[in-house]
Design a protein around this motif. Structure first.
Motif, PDB file in Angstrom:
ATOM      1  N   LYS A 116       0.829  -1.224   0.000  1.00 28.54           N
ATOM      2  CA  LYS A 116       0.000   0.000   0.000  1.00 28.54           C
ATOM      3  C   LYS A 116       0.859   1.270   0.000  1.00 28.54           C
ATOM      4  O   LYS A 116       0.481   2.281  -0.567  1.00 28.54           O
ATOM      5  N   LYS A 117       2.009   1.206   0.677  1.00 22.22           N
ATOM      6  CA  LYS A 117       2.862   2.404   0.711  1.00 22.22           C
ATOM      7  C   LYS A 117       3.515   2.652  -0.636  1.00 22.22           C
ATOM      8  O   LYS A 117       3.698   3.795  -1.053  1.00 22.22           O
ATOM      9  N   ILE A 118       3.850   1.560  -1.309  1.00 23.89           N
ATOM     10  CA  ILE A 118       4.455   1.722  -2.641  1.00 23.89           C
ATOM     11  C   ILE A 118       3.456   2.458  -3.527  1.00 23.89           C
ATOM     12  O   ILE A 118       3.810   3.374  -4.274  1.00 23.89           O
ATOM     13  N   ALA A 119       2.185   2.067  -3.406  1.00 22.24           N
ATOM     14  CA  ALA A 119       1.146   2.614  -4.281  1.00 22.24           C
ATOM     15  C   ALA A 119       1.042   4.140  -4.184  1.00 22.24           C
ATOM     16  O   ALA A 119       0.799   4.807  -5.185  1.00 22.24           O
ATOM     17  N   ILE A 120       1.243   4.674  -2.979  1.00 23.93           N
ATOM     18  CA  ILE A 120       1.081   6.134  -2.850  1.00 23.93           C
ATOM     19  C   ILE A 120       2.424   6.869  -2.838  1.00 23.93           C
ATOM     20  O   ILE A 120       2.466   8.095  -2.748  1.00 23.93           O
ATOM     21  N   SER A 121       3.510   6.099  -2.927  1.00 23.29           N
ATOM     22  CA  SER A 121       4.828   6.728  -2.768  1.00 23.29           C
ATOM     23  C   SER A 121       5.140   7.677  -3.927  1.00 23.29           C
ATOM     24  O   SER A 121       4.592   7.535  -5.029  1.00 23.29           O
ATOM     25  N   GLY A 122       6.020   8.614  -3.632  1.00 23.17           N
ATOM     26  CA  GLY A 122       6.493   9.540  -4.664  1.00 23.17           C
ATOM     27  C   GLY A 122       5.347  10.232  -5.372  1.00 23.17           C
ATOM     28  O   GLY A 122       5.379  10.395  -6.600  1.00 23.17           O
ATOM     29  N   GLY A 123       4.327  10.612  -4.606  1.00 25.95           N
ATOM     30  CA  GLY A 123       3.172  11.292  -5.203  1.00 25.95           C
ATOM     31  C   GLY A 123       2.451  10.405  -6.217  1.00 25.95           C
ATOM     32  O   GLY A 123       1.863  10.897  -7.165  1.00 25.95           O
ATOM     33  N   GLY A 124       2.529   9.049  -6.002  1.00 34.13           N
ATOM     34  CA  GLY A 124       1.834   8.112  -6.902  1.00 34.13           C
ATOM     35  C   GLY A 124       2.719   7.612  -8.036  1.00 34.13           C
ATOM     36  O   GLY A 124       2.307   6.764  -8.825  1.00 34.13           O
ATOM     37  N   ARG A 125       3.976   8.109  -8.087  1.00 38.07           N
ATOM     38  CA  ARG A 125       4.873   7.665  -9.168  1.00 38.07           C
ATOM     39  C   ARG A 125       6.063   6.861  -8.653  1.00 38.07           C
ATOM     40  O   ARG A 125       6.909   6.428  -9.415  1.00 38.07           O
ATOM     41  N   CYS A 126       6.138   6.660  -7.371  1.00 41.89           N
ATOM     42  CA  CYS A 126       7.176   5.847  -6.716  1.00 41.89           C
ATOM     43  C   CYS A 126       8.598   6.244  -7.116  1.00 41.89           C
ATOM     44  O   CYS A 126       9.077   5.885  -8.188  1.00 41.89           O
ATOM     45  N   ASN A 127       9.230   6.964  -6.238  1.00 43.17           N
ATOM     46  CA  ASN A 127      10.655   7.283  -6.407  1.00 43.17           C
ATOM     47  C   ASN A 127      11.407   6.045  -5.923  1.00 43.17           C
ATOM     48  O   ASN A 127      11.759   5.927  -4.776  1.00 43.17           O
ATOM     49  N   ALA A 165      10.076  10.726  11.034  1.00 43.50           N
ATOM     50  CA  ALA A 165      11.125  11.399  10.252  1.00 43.50           C
ATOM     51  C   ALA A 165      10.571  11.729   8.865  1.00 43.50           C
ATOM     52  O   ALA A 165       9.529  11.202   8.471  1.00 43.50           O
ATOM     53  N   LEU A 166      11.278  12.585   8.152  1.00 46.31           N
ATOM     54  CA  LEU A 166      10.763  13.135   6.887  1.00 46.31           C
ATOM     55  C   LEU A 166       9.331  13.611   7.116  1.00 46.31           C
ATOM     56  O   LEU A 166       8.373  13.147   6.499  1.00 46.31           O
ATOM     57  N   VAL A 167       9.226  14.562   8.037  1.00 47.63           N
ATOM     58  CA  VAL A 167       7.908  14.952   8.538  1.00 47.63           C
ATOM     59  C   VAL A 167       7.841  16.489   8.640  1.00 47.63           C
ATOM     60  O   VAL A 167       8.838  17.139   8.976  1.00 47.63           O
ATOM     61  N   GLY A 203       7.820  20.940   2.769  1.00 48.91           N
ATOM     62  CA  GLY A 203       8.696  21.081   1.601  1.00 48.91           C
ATOM     63  C   GLY A 203       9.923  20.198   1.799  1.00 48.91           C
ATOM     64  O   GLY A 203      10.284  19.873   2.931  1.00 48.91           O
ATOM     65  N   PRO A 204      10.579  19.820   0.694  1.00 48.96           N
ATOM     66  CA  PRO A 204      11.669  18.848   0.791  1.00 48.96           C
ATOM     67  C   PRO A 204      12.779  19.227   1.771  1.00 48.96           C
ATOM     68  O   PRO A 204      13.275  18.359   2.499  1.00 48.96           O
ATOM     69  N   ALA A 205      13.171  20.497   1.808  1.00 48.03           N
ATOM     70  CA  ALA A 205      14.292  20.855   2.700  1.00 48.03           C
ATOM     71  C   ALA A 205      13.896  20.660   4.166  1.00 48.03           C
ATOM     72  O   ALA A 205      14.709  20.224   4.991  1.00 48.03           O
ATOM     73  N   ILE A 206      12.645  20.979   4.485  1.00 52.12           N
ATOM     74  CA  ILE A 206      12.188  20.813   5.873  1.00 52.12           C
ATOM     75  C   ILE A 206      12.063  19.323   6.207  1.00 52.12           C
ATOM     76  O   ILE A 206      12.486  18.878   7.286  1.00 52.12           O
ATOM     77  N   LEU A 207      11.500  18.539   5.269  1.00 56.52           N
ATOM     78  CA  LEU A 207      11.369  17.097   5.533  1.00 56.52           C
ATOM     79  C   LEU A 207      12.748  16.492   5.789  1.00 56.52           C
ATOM     80  O   LEU A 207      12.932  15.708   6.727  1.00 56.52           O
ATOM     81  N   GLN A 208      13.716  16.885   4.951  1.00 52.44           N
ATOM     82  CA  GLN A 208      15.073  16.338   5.127  1.00 52.44           C
ATOM     83  C   GLN A 208      15.632  16.668   6.515  1.00 52.44           C
ATOM     84  O   GLN A 208      16.131  15.795   7.222  1.00 52.44           O
ATOM     85  N   ILE A 209      15.527  17.922   6.902  1.00 57.24           N
ATOM     86  CA  ILE A 209      16.178  18.309   8.162  1.00 57.24           C
ATOM     87  C   ILE A 209      15.422  17.735   9.354  1.00 57.24           C
ATOM     88  O   ILE A 209      16.013  17.498  10.420  1.00 57.24           O
ATOM     89  N   SER A 210      14.116  17.462   9.186  1.00 60.59           N
ATOM     90  CA  SER A 210      13.322  16.932  10.310  1.00 60.59           C
ATOM     91  C   SER A 210      13.901  15.620  10.825  1.00 60.59           C
ATOM     92  O   SER A 210      13.751  15.291  11.999  1.00 60.59           O
ATOM     93  N   ALA A 248       4.418  11.461   8.724  1.00 65.91           N
ATOM     94  CA  ALA A 248       5.841  11.156   8.515  1.00 65.91           C
ATOM     95  C   ALA A 248       6.006  10.146   7.382  1.00 65.91           C
ATOM     96  O   ALA A 248       5.301   9.141   7.341  1.00 65.91           O
ATOM     97  N   GLU A 249       6.964  10.407   6.484  1.00 65.39           N
ATOM     98  CA  GLU A 249       7.189   9.441   5.408  1.00 65.39           C
ATOM     99  C   GLU A 249       7.890   8.195   5.912  1.00 65.39           C
ATOM    100  O   GLU A 249       7.744   7.126   5.343  1.00 65.39           O
ATOM    101  N   VAL A 250       8.676   8.346   6.947  1.00 69.69           N
ATOM    102  CA  VAL A 250       9.371   7.180   7.495  1.00 69.69           C
ATOM    103  C   VAL A 250       9.459   7.276   9.017  1.00 69.69           C
ATOM    104  O   VAL A 250       9.149   8.308   9.610  1.00 69.69           O
ATOM    105  N   THR A 251       9.923   6.171   9.595  1.00 63.03           N
ATOM    106  CA  THR A 251      10.151   6.117  11.031  1.00 63.03           C
ATOM    107  C   THR A 251      11.645   5.945  11.261  1.00 63.03           C
ATOM    108  O   THR A 251      12.238   4.975  10.769  1.00 63.03           O
ATOM    109  N   ALA A 252      12.242   6.885  11.971  1.00 61.37           N
ATOM    110  CA  ALA A 252      13.660   6.738  12.337  1.00 61.37           C
ATOM    111  C   ALA A 252      13.743   5.811  13.539  1.00 61.37           C
ATOM    112  O   ALA A 252      12.752   5.605  14.251  1.00 61.37           O
ATOM    113  N   GLY A 253      14.943   5.290  13.802  1.00 59.98           N
ATOM    114  CA  GLY A 253      15.101   4.332  14.900  1.00 59.98           C
ATOM    115  C   GLY A 253      14.600   2.961  14.466  1.00 59.98           C
ATOM    116  O   GLY A 253      14.306   2.728  13.296  1.00 59.98           O
ATOM    117  N   GLY A 254      14.508   2.053  15.436  1.00 64.34           N
ATOM    118  CA  GLY A 254      14.057   0.696  15.115  1.00 64.34           C
ATOM    119  C   GLY A 254      14.995  -0.335  15.713  1.00 64.34           C
ATOM    120  O   GLY A 254      15.761  -0.022  16.639  1.00 64.34           O
TER     121      GLY A 254
END
Ligand SMILES: Cc1cc2nc3c(=O)[nH]c(=O)nc-3n(C[C@H](O)[C@H](O)[C@H](O)COP(=O)(O)OP(=O)(O)OC[C@H]3O[C@@H](n4cnc5c(N)ncnc54)[C@H](O)[C@@H]3O)c2cc1C
Length: 389
Positions: free
Chosen positions: A40-51, A189-191, A235-242, A332-338
């Motif tokens: 399901k995550k693949i399906a919506i990833s990259g705005g629907g185009r999967c990066n 993360a990426l949030v 925006g991408p710069a904020i997601l990255q630094i988050s 969040a696009e991902v979860t840091a830690g684990g």
């Protein structure tokens, strides 16, 4: 009771890729997915185009307690390996920017690729499977709503906590806990960031505006767009630094990365041009005007004192914000830690203390930056485990 060689819990990117690789080795593989469909995550990833990968993937694109852990898997399954697979399936793709590869015809292409590869090697996928308990004697016994599965190898590929409506659970962390493996505290993360009520109120006239900026926190910095939103900043710069931010830390934003504002202001300090007009040479006009309303009421440059110009320049080249928090796992696009990398073999992803138990993908304490790196980690860690399970 169903017996198999390899049981994989979680039918996302990592789980399916591991299944394919194990299937190629002639192993009998069953994937248990609790949702009604896989990926399901693949399906919506990259705005629907999967990066789906990044051409320039390297260990420096990942955050982990042990930055060396990801090296071995990334070296054994590279972006080019995944690109070859995409090409073998005749799928079109393009580079959007910064090495980020996207599907031309949508993320469903990647899901179809994975399903077709699974079918070719006889992987069985059981959607709607709810795992009630896991125990280990000489083999693993997994009790589910579809009966008991028994397997010599058990792979946990249940991802992180991000976006619960897409199937995210804490199952992987609970499994690690059950088998005595340490976990590095998970965090979103990426949030996007949220801001204090006061700052948010002041910034809300700017919402929707996107600006090329350098955003930094501690020793990390990213140059990409920031986006002011109704809830805070994204925006991408904020997601990255988050992904590098921790509560209490400030984030510095250089709104004019190519300009030494003080030098320019000094050069023009005897001119009639207003600050807002001056700034709109470099920034969107609406932003320049609203920024002045917020920070320094616009007037001809020659009316500002030197101290005021220094302060204005400082705010433009080094604007400091202290986020009040993030939008959390729901955004969040991902979860840091684990699962701690010290508990796993970097060669096989097998738990050192529990032979036959493997953790792959996002559930492991390896978190990619924005730009296709998280899928590359899912493929690479799935590939690594797939050679041994
Ligand atoms: C909106 C969004 C966009 C993204 N876009 C990109 C992108 O373009 N490029 C990129 O590289 N990364 C992207 N990511 C990140 C990427 O999707 C993940 O890092 C990647 O999917 C992780 O793969 P995984 O297999 O480890 O976990 P997941 O893909 O999350 O798969 C885990 C699977 O396990 C299942 N599961 C969970 N608990 C259980 C349980 N108890 N029993 C059975 N099954 C269970 C889940 O339903 C899910 O199918 C994006 C993430 C989001 C949220």
């Amino acid at each position: 009771m169903r017996e198999t060689d390899v049981l994989i819990i979680g039918g996302g990117a990592a789980g399916l890729f591991c299944a394919i690789e194990a299937g190629k080795r002639g192993r009998r593989v069953v994937v248990l997915e609790h949702s009604d469909q896989i990926g399901k995550k693949i399906a919506i990833s990259g705005g629907g185009r999967c990066n789906f990968t990044n051409l320039y993937t390297g260990p420096e694109n990942f955050i982990s307690e042990n930055p060396h852990f990801c090296k071995s898997a990334l070296a054994r399954f590279t972006p080019q390996d995944f690109i070859s697979l995409v090409e073998n399936h005749g799928l079109g793709y393009h580079e959007k920017k910064l090495g980020q590869l996207f599907c031309n015809d949508g993320a469903k292409n990647i899901i179809e690729l994975l399903l077709s590869e699974c079918a070719d090697v006889g992987v069985e996928i059981e959607c709607g499977s709810v795992v009630n308990s896991v125990s280990r004697k000489d083999r693993f016994e997994v009790e589910t709503n579809r009966g008991v599965f028994v397997a010599g190898s058990l792979v946990i590929a249940t991802g992180g906590l991000s976006i619960p409506p897409l199937g995210a659970t804490d199952f992987g962390y609970r499994m690690a806990h059950q088998f005595g493996l340490k976990i590095r505290d998970p965090s979103p993360a990426l949030v996007p960031f949220t801001l204090s009520h006061q700052v948010q109120k002041e910034l809300s006239p700017l919402s929707g505006i996107s600006i090329d900026a350098i955003v930094s926190c501690e020793n990390h910095e990213f140059r990409e767009n920031i986006l002011i939103t109704h809830r805070g900043m994204s925006g991408p710069a904020i997601l990255q630094i988050s992904s590098y931010w921790r509560p209490g830390l400030s984030v510095t934003i250089n709104l004019l990365p190519d300009v030494d504002v003080l030098e320019l202001l000094r050069d023009e300090s005897n001119r009639e041009v207003t600050l807002a007009n001056f700034l709109s040479r470099f920034l969107p006009r609406r932003f320049a005007q609203a920024w002045c309303d917020l920070n320094a009421p616009s007037q001809p440059l020659k009316r500002y004192t030197h101290a005021q110009l220094v302060e204005i320049a400082e705010k433009l080249n080094r604007w400091k914000i202290i986020p009040s928090g993030t939008e959390g796992y729901k955004k969040a696009e991902v979860t840091a830690g684990g699962v701690c990398t010290s508990e796993l073999s970097s060669n096989t992803m097998e738990a050192k203390k529990v032979p036959g138990l493997y953790f792959i993908g996002e559930v492991v304490d390896v978190t990619g930056q924005l730009g296709g790196y998280n899928f590359q980690w899912a493929w690479a860690s799935g590939y690594a485990a797939g050679q041994y399970v």
